[in-house]
Design an enzyme around this catalytic site. Sequence first.
Site, PDB file in Angstrom:
ATOM      1  CB  THR A  60       8.335   2.465   1.873  1.00 41.50           C
ATOM      2  OG1 THR A  60       8.978   1.183   0.563  1.00 41.50           O
ATOM      3  CG2 THR A  60       9.143   2.973   2.772  1.00 41.50           C
ATOM      4  CG  LEU A 102      -1.471  -1.244   1.326  1.00 38.24           C
ATOM      5  CD1 LEU A 102      -2.383  -1.067   2.215  1.00 38.24           C
ATOM      6  CD2 LEU A 102      -2.913  -1.155  -0.090  1.00 38.24           C
ATOM      7  N   PRO A 103       0.054   2.297  -0.336  1.00 35.42           N
ATOM      8  CG  PRO A 103      -1.336   4.157  -2.112  1.00 35.42           C
ATOM      9  CD  PRO A 103      -1.022   2.569  -0.821  1.00 35.42           C
ATOM     10  CE  LYS A 155      11.867   0.986   0.567  1.00 33.81           C
ATOM     11  NZ  LYS A 155      12.376   0.812  -1.403  1.00 33.81           N
ATOM     12  CE  LYS A 203       5.804   6.036   1.001  1.00 34.39           C
ATOM     13  NZ  LYS A 203       5.788   4.882   1.230  1.00 34.39           N
TER      14      LYS A 203
HETATM   15  P1  NAD Z   1       0.682   2.332  -6.460  1.00 40.36           P
HETATM   16  O1  NAD Z   1       0.085   4.224  -6.008  1.00 40.36           O
HETATM   17  O2  NAD Z   1       1.416   1.999  -7.471  1.00 40.36           O
HETATM   18  O3  NAD Z   1       0.163   0.830  -5.943  1.00 40.36           O
HETATM   19  C1  NAD Z   1      -0.777   1.350  -4.610  1.00 40.36           C
HETATM   20  C2  NAD Z   1      -1.948   0.727  -4.625  1.00 40.36           C
HETATM   21  O4  NAD Z   1      -3.123   0.224  -3.205  1.00 40.36           O
HETATM   22  C3  NAD Z   1      -2.969   1.431  -5.725  1.00 40.36           C
HETATM   23  O5  NAD Z   1      -3.560   0.211  -6.651  1.00 40.36           O
HETATM   24  C4  NAD Z   1      -4.167   1.659  -4.946  1.00 40.36           C
HETATM   25  O6  NAD Z   1      -5.669   1.432  -4.991  1.00 40.36           O
HETATM   26  C5  NAD Z   1      -4.293   1.058  -3.342  1.00 40.36           C
HETATM   27  N1  NAD Z   1      -4.639   1.168  -2.022  1.00 40.36           N
HETATM   28  C6  NAD Z   1      -4.810   1.921  -1.163  1.00 40.36           C
HETATM   29  N2  NAD Z   1      -5.468   2.243  -0.337  1.00 40.36           N
HETATM   30  C7  NAD Z   1      -5.825   0.913  -0.634  1.00 40.36           C
HETATM   31  C8  NAD Z   1      -6.525   0.461   0.233  1.00 40.36           C
HETATM   32  N3  NAD Z   1      -7.030   1.055   1.748  1.00 40.36           N
HETATM   33  N4  NAD Z   1      -7.524  -0.381   0.629  1.00 40.36           N
HETATM   34  C9  NAD Z   1      -6.482  -1.528  -0.940  1.00 40.36           C
HETATM   35  N5  NAD Z   1      -5.600  -1.024  -1.800  1.00 40.36           N
HETATM   36  C10 NAD Z   1      -5.150   0.716  -1.611  1.00 40.36           C
HETATM   37  O7  NAD Z   1       2.055   2.351  -5.216  1.00 40.36           O
HETATM   38  P2  NAD Z   1       3.476   1.453  -4.947  1.00 40.36           P
HETATM   39  O8  NAD Z   1       4.433   2.041  -6.833  1.00 40.36           O
HETATM   40  O9  NAD Z   1       3.225   0.064  -6.028  1.00 40.36           O
HETATM   41  O10 NAD Z   1       4.438   1.753  -4.205  1.00 40.36           O
HETATM   42  C11 NAD Z   1       3.580   0.790  -3.140  1.00 40.36           C
HETATM   43  C12 NAD Z   1       4.854   0.945  -1.711  1.00 40.36           C
HETATM   44  O11 NAD Z   1       5.457  -0.171  -1.985  1.00 40.36           O
HETATM   45  C13 NAD Z   1       4.771   2.466  -1.181  1.00 40.36           C
HETATM   46  O12 NAD Z   1       4.394   2.250   0.058  1.00 40.36           O
HETATM   47  C14 NAD Z   1       5.867   2.560  -2.072  1.00 40.36           C
HETATM   48  O13 NAD Z   1       7.309   3.573  -1.121  1.00 40.36           O
HETATM   49  C15 NAD Z   1       6.788   1.496  -2.106  1.00 40.36           C
HETATM   50  N6  NAD Z   1       8.098   0.990  -2.826  1.00 40.36           N
HETATM   51  C16 NAD Z   1       7.722   1.521  -4.315  1.00 40.36           C
HETATM   52  C17 NAD Z   1       8.474   1.520  -5.005  1.00 40.36           C
HETATM   53  C18 NAD Z   1       8.448   1.830  -6.963  1.00 40.36           C
HETATM   54  O14 NAD Z   1       8.945   2.123  -7.279  1.00 40.36           O
HETATM   55  N7  NAD Z   1       7.620   2.284  -7.157  1.00 40.36           N
HETATM   56  C19 NAD Z   1       9.745   0.988  -4.962  1.00 40.36           C
HETATM   57  C20 NAD Z   1       9.593  -0.133  -3.365  1.00 40.36           C
HETATM   58  C21 NAD Z   1       9.230   0.720  -2.643  1.00 40.36           C
END
Ligand code: NAD
Length: 319
Positions: free
Chosen positions: A118, A79-80, A193, A268
């Site tokens: 994260t 999740l975000p 992280k 963030k």
């Molecule tokens: P994203 O915004 O693409 O995906 C998040 C998903 O969570 C979305 O599909 C959203 O609809 C869903 N969501 C939000 N609230 C929700 C809820 N209450 N119930 C169910 N679903 C819900 O983000 P991402 O890039 O996939 O990143 C996710 C996490 O991973 C973050 O914490 C980010 O910091 C971390 N991260 C991302 C990357 C990257 O390269 N994108 C790399 C490492 C870590």
Amino acid sequence: MNTQDVNAADSSSAKPNIAFIGLGNMGAPMAENLLKAGYALSVYDLSKDATQRLQQAGAKVADSPKGAASNAQVVISMLPAGKHVHSVYLGDMGLGESKSKGLLSELPQGTLVIDSSTIAAADARIVAEAASQAGIDFLDAPVSGGTGGAIAGSLTFIVGGSADAFAKAEPILAVMGKNIFHAGEHGAGQVAKICNNLLLGILMAGTAEAINLGVKNGLDPKVLSDIMLQSSGRNWTLEVYNPYPKVMDNVPSSNGYQGGFMTKLMQKDLNLALQTAQNTNVNTPMGAKATELYEAHTVENGDRDFSSIMALHDSSVLS
Ligand code: NAD
């Protein structure tokens, strides 16, 4: 609370059923890799587009976190931010976003919960404590490796929690990642992280700055990148995630900075790092400067990949 013992994720028994919550840029390919490895997956996301992709890949789609977890021995979330994680697991006990009961109060004892979002270490420890009171194993397991690593199943997992829970999770994490570290107790995964992402934010901002300096002085960005890649400026962004358009294939900078790791998520993470530094009297001047840069860039480009920080120097890269 349901007190049935489900003997979660015993690696010696059949593959556990998995509930996967959060199917965005990272969660979707991670979940797809679990499906490919033969795990039965039930998924939930607020976005219908996100669940549709997984349905086509063979997952069962649920209309709530509870529905997804109803027959699962393992729950994974991606999740975000902390407020979303609290909302899903703690409901009203969390940060006030949800009016529903949190998932922890619905899960059978012995369920293994792996949160790969994260978030602040303090937020992870709050969920871990609530889980422990409910007889549930909780691991904070944030990842590194970007969307490329998520697709390739080569992520690095950085895990905080008990050794027993780590041992149960390891075979599942190995499907989605190549390097799996046990960083320490609850919250340790998140601390490691944000240290990594503090450095990544600085490296990406520095790489963009250096490439811009070269380009403005007549160099071809690809030639300069190749030179730095074989010199002492070499770093992960030059190796696999060049911020300048068309230097590399299959990276966000060559695709209008779409997908990847959104600038607002990097913002963030930098704020989490600075907050942790402040709470523990640690000096992070480079991190503070990088945070300032991403903060300025987020205003109009929060949804673009974080390598679009390149545009602070040359806005034409966005077109
Ligand atoms: P994203 O915004 O693409 O995906 C998040 C998903 O969570 C979305 O599909 C959203 O609809 C869903 N969501 C939000 N609230 C929700 C809820 N209450 N119930 C169910 N679903 C819900 O983000 P991402 O890039 O996939 O990143 C996710 C996490 O991973 C973050 O914490 C980010 O910091 C971390 N991260 C991302 C990357 C990257 O390269 N994108 C790399 C490492 C870590």
